[in-house]
Design a protein around this motif. Structure first.
Motif, PDB file in Angstrom:
ATOM      1  N   LYS A   1     -16.365   3.035  10.885  1.00 59.63           N
ATOM      2  CA  LYS A   1     -15.245   2.762  10.102  1.00 59.63           C
ATOM      3  C   LYS A   1     -14.695   1.380  10.792  1.00 59.63           C
ATOM      4  O   LYS A   1     -14.620   1.258  11.996  1.00 59.63           O
ATOM      5  CB  LYS A   1     -14.050   3.622  10.298  1.00 59.63           C
TER       6      LYS A   1
ATOM      7  N   THR B   1     -11.322  -1.325   9.915  1.00 57.45           N
ATOM      8  CA  THR B   1     -10.047  -1.695   9.200  1.00 57.45           C
ATOM      9  C   THR B   1      -9.737  -3.142   9.459  1.00 57.45           C
ATOM     10  O   THR B   1      -9.905  -3.744  10.419  1.00 57.45           O
ATOM     11  CB  THR B   1      -9.025  -1.044   9.685  1.00 57.45           C
TER      12      THR B   1
ATOM     13  N   THR C   1      -7.064  -6.323   8.736  1.00 60.34           N
ATOM     14  CA  THR C   1      -5.765  -6.685   8.405  1.00 60.34           C
ATOM     15  C   THR C   1      -5.805  -8.236   8.219  1.00 60.34           C
ATOM     16  O   THR C   1      -6.151  -8.807   9.095  1.00 60.34           O
ATOM     17  CB  THR C   1      -4.640  -6.219   9.537  1.00 60.34           C
TER      18      THR C   1
ATOM     19  N   TYR D   1     -14.590   1.510   4.993  1.00 59.39           N
ATOM     20  CA  TYR D   1     -14.020   0.101   5.407  1.00 59.39           C
ATOM     21  C   TYR D   1     -12.581   0.179   4.738  1.00 59.39           C
ATOM     22  O   TYR D   1     -12.458   0.950   3.513  1.00 59.39           O
ATOM     23  CB  TYR D   1     -14.701  -1.331   5.013  1.00 59.39           C
ATOM     24  N   GLU D   2     -11.644  -0.377   5.172  1.00 58.75           N
ATOM     25  CA  GLU D   2     -10.120  -0.703   4.460  1.00 58.75           C
ATOM     26  C   GLU D   2      -9.730  -1.969   4.737  1.00 58.75           C
ATOM     27  O   GLU D   2     -10.067  -2.651   5.669  1.00 58.75           O
ATOM     28  CB  GLU D   2      -9.428   0.628   5.184  1.00 58.75           C
TER      29      GLU D   2
END
Length: 222
Positions: free
Chosen positions: A42, A44, A46, A92-93
């Motif tokens: 995963k 992330t 920002t 993914y984020e």
């Protein structure tokens, strides 16, 4: 006086409309991927500043994910990064932060989780013309570009550790171009970043690991 090459003006070979928002973003994420020791489960992202405002229209979202997937700036697969990540089982984020002030407007944090639970947090800045620099690892401020072969030593800031690293590099005939220590505080967690204009032999890692205050190493070859 600082001189610009033609590549600083027109940018690198790339997929996408912007050397700063696309090529620089790919390079940040690709370097982060090279620093990570296992397959990514995963990631992330920002995004801050102009990255946060224009990330979708300029393809920064695909660019960052493409870098994590191992794609270079001119890899046409960047356009299909979302579907390829899904096929590979990479979650993914994207988190958009338009309030936090950063040192550079094109800034991204990348938080990685590996298949065995290993984690790594990277902050990168895209500084123009497709160039970038890494400015934070796991909440410790650092600075390097990845343009050189780079050895990153995670350690406790204790006397003798840097001397040990230097000695190990000397025994392997590594020519040091730049070497800096970055630390949270005196005696706390720290990173020694060594950059060389030649390949750093992997055999040096085992030697450096023998020191009791060295906890981890990352090697990025140019």
């Amino acid at each position: 006086m600082n001189f610009l090459s033609i590549f600083d003006v027109i940018g690198p070979n790339m997929i996408g409309p912007s050397s700063s928002h696309t090529a620089g973003a790919v390079s940040i994420a690709l370097l982060a991927r090279k620093m990570f020791p296992e397959e990514v489960k995963k990631v992330t992202f920002t995004l801050y500043g102009s990255f946060a405002k224009t990330y979708h229209g300029h393809g920064t979202d695909r660019a960052l994910l493409g870098g994590i997937l191992g794609f270079s700036t001119d890899d046409e697969r960047i356009r299909d990064a979302f579907s390829i990540a899904t096929e590979r089982g990479v979650e993914y984020e994207y988190i958009i932060d338009e309030k936090t002030m950063t040192n550079h407007p094109n800034t991204a944090d990348i938080d990685l989780v590996g298949v065995t639970g290993h984690t790594l947090s990277i902050r990168g800045e895209s500084i123009g013309g497709g160039k970038m620099k890494i400015v934070r690892i796991n909440q410790i401020d650092v600075e390097f570009t990845g343009e050189y072969s780079t050895l990153i030593v995670s350690q406790t800031d204790k006397p003798g550790v840097v001397a040990h690293i230097t000695q190990c590099l000397s025994e392997e005939n590594v020519n040091i171009a730049f070497m800096r220590l970055f630390r949270e505080d005196k005696g706390a967690n720290a990173f020694t970043v060594v950059e060389s204009d030649e390949t750093i032999p992997s055999s040096v890692l085992d030697k450096i690991k023998t020191h009791e205050h060295v906890s981890d190493l990352m090697l990025i070859q140019m």
